[in-house]
Design an enzyme around this catalytic site. Structure first.
Site, PDB file in Angstrom:
ATOM      1  N   HIS A  96     -25.154  -6.579  26.059  1.00 38.16           N
ATOM      2  CA  HIS A  96     -25.799  -7.234  24.914  1.00 38.16           C
ATOM      3  C   HIS A  96     -24.876  -8.347  24.404  1.00 38.16           C
ATOM      4  O   HIS A  96     -23.688  -8.096  24.165  1.00 38.16           O
ATOM      5  CB  HIS A  96     -25.985  -6.253  23.756  1.00 38.16           C
ATOM      6  CG  HIS A  96     -26.936  -5.128  23.996  1.00 38.16           C
ATOM      7  ND1 HIS A  96     -28.214  -5.113  23.486  1.00 38.16           N
ATOM      8  CD2 HIS A  96     -26.794  -3.954  24.666  1.00 38.16           C
ATOM      9  CE1 HIS A  96     -28.817  -3.972  23.817  1.00 38.16           C
ATOM     10  NE2 HIS A  96     -27.976  -3.251  24.541  1.00 38.16           N
ATOM     11  N   ASP A 138     -33.600 -10.530  24.388  1.00 32.79           N
ATOM     12  CA  ASP A 138     -34.014  -9.165  24.062  1.00 32.79           C
ATOM     13  C   ASP A 138     -35.376  -9.217  23.365  1.00 32.79           C
ATOM     14  O   ASP A 138     -35.621 -10.071  22.510  1.00 32.79           O
ATOM     15  CB  ASP A 138     -32.973  -8.497  23.149  1.00 32.79           C
ATOM     16  CG  ASP A 138     -33.167  -6.985  23.077  1.00 32.79           C
ATOM     17  OD1 ASP A 138     -32.311  -6.260  23.615  1.00 32.79           O
ATOM     18  OD2 ASP A 138     -34.184  -6.543  22.506  1.00 32.79           O
ATOM     19  N   ILE A 139     -36.262  -8.306  23.732  1.00 34.33           N
ATOM     20  CA  ILE A 139     -37.628  -8.291  23.191  1.00 34.33           C
ATOM     21  C   ILE A 139     -37.649  -7.881  21.716  1.00 34.33           C
ATOM     22  O   ILE A 139     -38.605  -8.195  21.000  1.00 34.33           O
ATOM     23  CB  ILE A 139     -38.517  -7.345  24.052  1.00 34.33           C
ATOM     24  CG1 ILE A 139     -39.986  -7.719  23.933  1.00 34.33           C
ATOM     25  CG2 ILE A 139     -38.284  -5.883  23.693  1.00 34.33           C
ATOM     26  CD1 ILE A 139     -40.864  -7.019  24.974  1.00 34.33           C
ATOM     27  N   VAL A 142     -32.456   1.824  28.439  1.00 26.36           N
ATOM     28  CA  VAL A 142     -32.814   1.281  29.758  1.00 26.36           C
ATOM     29  C   VAL A 142     -31.640   1.539  30.693  1.00 26.36           C
ATOM     30  O   VAL A 142     -30.508   1.092  30.430  1.00 26.36           O
ATOM     31  CB  VAL A 142     -33.139  -0.226  29.694  1.00 26.36           C
ATOM     32  CG1 VAL A 142     -33.483  -0.749  31.086  1.00 26.36           C
ATOM     33  CG2 VAL A 142     -34.285  -0.499  28.720  1.00 26.36           C
ATOM     34  N   HIS A 195     -26.628  -3.308  31.117  1.00 27.45           N
ATOM     35  CA  HIS A 195     -26.884  -4.618  30.509  1.00 27.45           C
ATOM     36  C   HIS A 195     -25.853  -4.844  29.424  1.00 27.45           C
ATOM     37  O   HIS A 195     -25.554  -3.944  28.632  1.00 27.45           O
ATOM     38  CB  HIS A 195     -28.303  -4.696  29.943  1.00 27.45           C
ATOM     39  CG  HIS A 195     -28.717  -3.490  29.160  1.00 27.45           C
ATOM     40  ND1 HIS A 195     -29.119  -2.307  29.755  1.00 27.45           N
ATOM     41  CD2 HIS A 195     -28.769  -3.277  27.829  1.00 27.45           C
ATOM     42  CE1 HIS A 195     -29.409  -1.428  28.811  1.00 27.45           C
ATOM     43  NE2 HIS A 195     -29.200  -1.984  27.635  1.00 27.45           N
ATOM     44  N   ASN A 251     -24.174  -0.090  25.922  1.00 24.61           N
ATOM     45  CA  ASN A 251     -24.397   1.281  25.474  1.00 24.61           C
ATOM     46  C   ASN A 251     -24.482   2.206  26.683  1.00 24.61           C
ATOM     47  O   ASN A 251     -25.065   1.834  27.703  1.00 24.61           O
ATOM     48  CB  ASN A 251     -25.696   1.354  24.669  1.00 24.61           C
ATOM     49  CG  ASN A 251     -25.614   0.562  23.383  1.00 24.61           C
ATOM     50  OD1 ASN A 251     -24.595   0.579  22.697  1.00 24.61           O
ATOM     51  ND2 ASN A 251     -26.681  -0.160  23.053  1.00 24.61           N
TER      52      ASN A 251
HETATM   53  P1  AMP Z   1     -30.019  -0.208  25.234  1.00 24.83           P
HETATM   54  O1  AMP Z   1     -30.489   0.541  24.012  1.00 24.83           O
HETATM   55  O2  AMP Z   1     -28.583  -0.594  25.179  1.00 24.83           O
HETATM   56  O3  AMP Z   1     -30.413   0.492  26.516  1.00 24.83           O
HETATM   57  O4  AMP Z   1     -30.786  -1.604  25.168  1.00 24.83           O
HETATM   58  C1  AMP Z   1     -32.030  -1.820  25.746  1.00 24.83           C
HETATM   59  C2  AMP Z   1     -32.508  -3.123  25.178  1.00 24.83           C
HETATM   60  O5  AMP Z   1     -33.563  -3.600  25.988  1.00 24.83           O
HETATM   61  C3  AMP Z   1     -33.051  -3.009  23.747  1.00 24.83           C
HETATM   62  O6  AMP Z   1     -32.312  -3.878  22.895  1.00 24.83           O
HETATM   63  C4  AMP Z   1     -34.515  -3.437  23.896  1.00 24.83           C
HETATM   64  O7  AMP Z   1     -34.978  -4.164  22.793  1.00 24.83           O
HETATM   65  C5  AMP Z   1     -34.489  -4.256  25.164  1.00 24.83           C
HETATM   66  N1  AMP Z   1     -35.727  -4.315  25.901  1.00 24.83           N
HETATM   67  C6  AMP Z   1     -36.571  -3.294  26.184  1.00 24.83           C
HETATM   68  N2  AMP Z   1     -37.614  -3.737  26.899  1.00 24.83           N
HETATM   69  C7  AMP Z   1     -37.426  -5.081  27.073  1.00 24.83           C
HETATM   70  C8  AMP Z   1     -38.169  -6.095  27.727  1.00 24.83           C
HETATM   71  N3  AMP Z   1     -39.325  -5.853  28.356  1.00 24.83           N
HETATM   72  N4  AMP Z   1     -37.683  -7.356  27.681  1.00 24.83           N
HETATM   73  C9  AMP Z   1     -36.528  -7.619  27.037  1.00 24.83           C
HETATM   74  N5  AMP Z   1     -35.782  -6.700  26.418  1.00 24.83           N
HETATM   75  C10 AMP Z   1     -36.220  -5.445  26.429  1.00 24.83           C
END
Ligand code: AMP
Ligand code: ZN
Length: 114
Positions: free
Chosen positions: A102, A30-31, A96, A100, A87
């Site tokens: 986590h 995760d970024i 996103v 996914h 989520n």
């Molecule tokens: P959610 O809030 O469950 O949709 O989680 C989306 C996750 O994607 C968050 O924890 C972000 O930090 C992560 N995220 C967003 N952009 C990127 C990226 N380019 N590379 C890796 N993780 C990302």
């Protein structure tokens, strides 16, 4: 999906620290990590939310959990424990829209979450 961030990571159009991949899923760091281990497991198939899952996706989603458990074990989080969570939509803070899982580990995680 042409405009999906995680499809772009899957296709190598956006860089990510990929730590595991196979024919069904991809896992990357995760970024914006919320724990010492924070890895996202995505299916190669674009599925926007858990609401969109169908019976044919059941093996795929199960596979995300198996892959997460494997990484948790490899990083020695299996005994202390970890959290795996998806989520869904606004109230859960989904940002996103490509499902996914986590994997959060490496510190004590509070419950209930915020
Ligand atoms: P959610 O809030 O469950 O949709 O989680 C989306 C996750 O994607 C968050 O924890 C972000 O930090 C992560 N995220 C967003 N952009 C990127 C990226 N380019 N590379 C890796 N993780 C990302
Ligand atoms: Zn996608």
């Amino acid at each position: 999906m042409s405009n999906c961030l995680f499809c772009k990571i899957r296709d190598g159009q956006i860089p990510a620290k990929v730590i595991y991949q196979d024919e069904t899923c991809l896992a990357f760091e995760d970024i914006n990590p919320q724990a010492p281990t924070h890895v996202l497991f995505i299916p190669r198939k674009h599925i926007p939310t858990v609401n969109d899952l169908t019976a044919e996706d059941e093996a795929t989603v199960g596979h995300l959990f198996t892959a997460a458990a494997k990484v948790a074990r490899e990083r020695a989080h299996d005994e202390n424990g970890y959290r795996v969570v998806m989520n869904t939509n606004a109230h859960a803070g989904q940002t996103v829209f490509h499902i996914h899982l986590h994997l959060l580990a490496g510190r004590h995680l509070t419950w209930p979450p915020g």
